[in-house]
Design a protein around this motif. Structure first.
Motif, PDB file in Angstrom:
ATOM      1  N   MET A 203       2.440  43.294  12.942  1.00 42.50           N
ATOM      2  CA  MET A 203       3.148  42.308  13.506  1.00 42.50           C
ATOM      3  C   MET A 203       4.342  41.389  14.140  1.00 42.50           C
ATOM      4  O   MET A 203       4.758  41.469  13.370  1.00 42.50           O
ATOM      5  N   SER A 204       4.870  41.998  15.141  1.00 47.46           N
ATOM      6  CA  SER A 204       6.407  40.814  15.981  1.00 47.46           C
ATOM      7  C   SER A 204       6.292  39.829  16.463  1.00 47.46           C
ATOM      8  O   SER A 204       5.499  39.609  16.605  1.00 47.46           O
ATOM      9  N   LYS A 205       7.341  39.688  16.712  1.00 40.84           N
ATOM     10  CA  LYS A 205       7.204  38.074  17.528  1.00 40.84           C
ATOM     11  C   LYS A 205       8.324  38.435  18.312  1.00 40.84           C
ATOM     12  O   LYS A 205       9.735  38.994  17.994  1.00 40.84           O
ATOM     13  N   HIS A 206       8.462  37.883  19.532  1.00 38.58           N
ATOM     14  CA  HIS A 206       9.049  38.939  20.465  1.00 38.58           C
ATOM     15  C   HIS A 206      10.031  37.491  20.296  1.00 38.58           C
ATOM     16  O   HIS A 206       9.928  36.454  20.925  1.00 38.58           O
TER      17      HIS A 206
END
Length: 443
Positions: free
Chosen positions: A2-5
């Protein structure tokens, strides 16, 4: 994983133009290419003074209205909000990032003070249609016509009851003339028809008195307007007449057909639904040498009695023959244009089908026939031809599709305007936008 923009893009500075931001295939680009709006200047030039401060460009005002109707935005206030943040709309108007969009009330004020006395909206509709004709997108052989109701901006429970004059029926003067000619031939005195129409009690809206109370079954009752519309095979709207919602389709049809055929004289056939299947309208089409394309209509009246089509008309002897092969002879011609044929009561009283034939106390059967009934019968014969079957089948792809798109995509299901004049302008601009959209996409 999971990544966060990151949200850093909100503060980004770039050197970029509106031209680069608007997609090449955007509808607004195609519309800008399809039509040159500078034709508006000479139409409204006389309404502007040579003195005073510069006004808002009239082309900009018209383009703002087209943005509203093309994209089905519910109000002018919301349209201005959309233009303020939509780069494609700003590009269409020629406004840069920093220019202030006109206030939402500007168009309304210009309409009341300046455009109302001009033919601007009729000319816009006609100009777009003319471009479609020049591009050879319009077929001028069959006219598809119908009407649809536009819900008025009025509470259906807030009304008064008033006695109003019934509108004159279409082709009434021609009918009255032929009635008197028939009576003179029969050796009877001609009728003296009243110069004033009859009075009838109607519901009048307190909010919008110019709308009409529309009833369709028990559930659908409301104040509304009717848009009587004609289109071609490809769905281009050729003309529209807006009336109160309680006017019958067949009453407006002759004026609509005459208007469209004046502009498109190559039209040779008219396709319409059962609401237009009247002796008067078919006679109108016959005199203009137009081919009627009309559907089957079920017999009306008491189903426990013999249907009218079970009585056969003998044109040579000018009489009707009942199922028992007994003649019904001509008796008189009524003011409404119906010839009455009556049976002999002394023959009917012993008839085995008397109970299925009539409930008259004197055992006499009366069959009526309109003086223009031959046209109705001819339309019924034409219904079985391959041309009529194929043409009528296209109604759902033409005029019905026009109304569906207008209501679902362009905001014509109801109107926020009041008075017939404003609703007519609103409707004509919607149809002009629809024609422009089709012209742009097909061009």
């Amino acid at each position: 994983m999971m990544s966060k923009h990151p949200m850093n893009g909100r503060d980004q500075y770039m050197m970029i133009s509106l031209e680069e931001l608007v997609p090449k295939d955007h509808l607004i680009r195609k519309i800008d290419k399809a039509i040159d709006f500078t034709f508006i200047y000479p139409i409204v030039e006389s309404t502007y003074s040579t003195l005073g401060r510069p006004s808002i460009d009239p082309v900009v005002l018209v383009k703002i209205v087209f943005i509203q109707y093309l994209f089905g935005i519910r109000s002018m206030r919301q349209t201005i909000k959309e233009i303020d943040t939509n780069v494609a709309y700003r590009w269409f108007l020629g406004y840069d990032f920093n220019e202030t969009i006109p206030h939402f009330s500007t168009f309304g004020k210009n309409y009341v003070r300046r455009f109302r006395e001009t033919t601007l909206f009729e000319d816009i509709f006609a100009y777009i249609l003319e471009q479609a004709v020049k591009a050879r997108m319009i077929t001028e052989d069959v006219l598809y016509m119908d009407s649809t109701h536009i819900k008025a901006n009025a509470n259906k429970h807030y009304f008064t009851r008033e006695m109003t004059h019934i509108e004159a029926k279409a082709y009434q003067s021609e009918l009255e003339k032929e009635i008197n000619e028939e009576r003179i031939k029969a050796g009877k005195r001609p009728f003296t028809f009243p110069t004033e129409s009859e009075l009838k009690e109607r519901k009048i809206s307190k909010v919008d008195p110019e709308s009409g109370y529309y009833v369709k079954g028990e559930r659908e009752k409301q104040f509304a307007y009717s848009a009587h519309t004609g289109c071609d095979e490809h769905g281009f709207i050729l003309d529209v007449i807006v009336t109160p919602g309680n006017r019958h389709d067949s009453q407006i049809a002759p004026d609509l057909v005459a208007s469209i055929c004046t502009k498109f004289p190559a039209i040779h056939a008219v396709a319409a639904d059962a609401g237009y299947k009247t002796a008067t309208f078919i006679e109108f089409l016959r005199r203009r040498k137009l081919h009627p394309v009309l559907p089957y209509t079920r017999p009306r009246g008491d189903r426990t009695l013999l249907a009218k089509n079970q009585f056969v008309y003998d044109e040579y002897y000018d009489c009707y023959l009942c199922p028992e092969n007994q003649p019904l002879h001509f008796s008189t011609l009524t003011r409404e244009g119906y010839r009455e044929y009556k049976s002999k009561s002394y023959i009917c009283q012993n008839c085995p089908q008397l109970k299925q034939c009539t409930r008259s106390q004197n055992h006499q059967k009366v069959v009526t026939r309109h003086i223009w009934q031959a046209g109705l019968e001819n339309a019924e014969h034409l219904r079985h031809t391959s041309f009529n079957r194929e043409t009528y089948r296209k109604r759902k792809e033409t005029i019905e599709r026009v109304f569906a798109d207008a209501k679902e995509k362009h905001g014509m299901r109801w109107t926020k305007y009041r008075t017939l004049e404003k609703v007519a302008v609103h409707t004509r601009l919607i149809f002009a936008a629809m024609n422009l959209k089709k012209l742009a996409l097909w061009g």
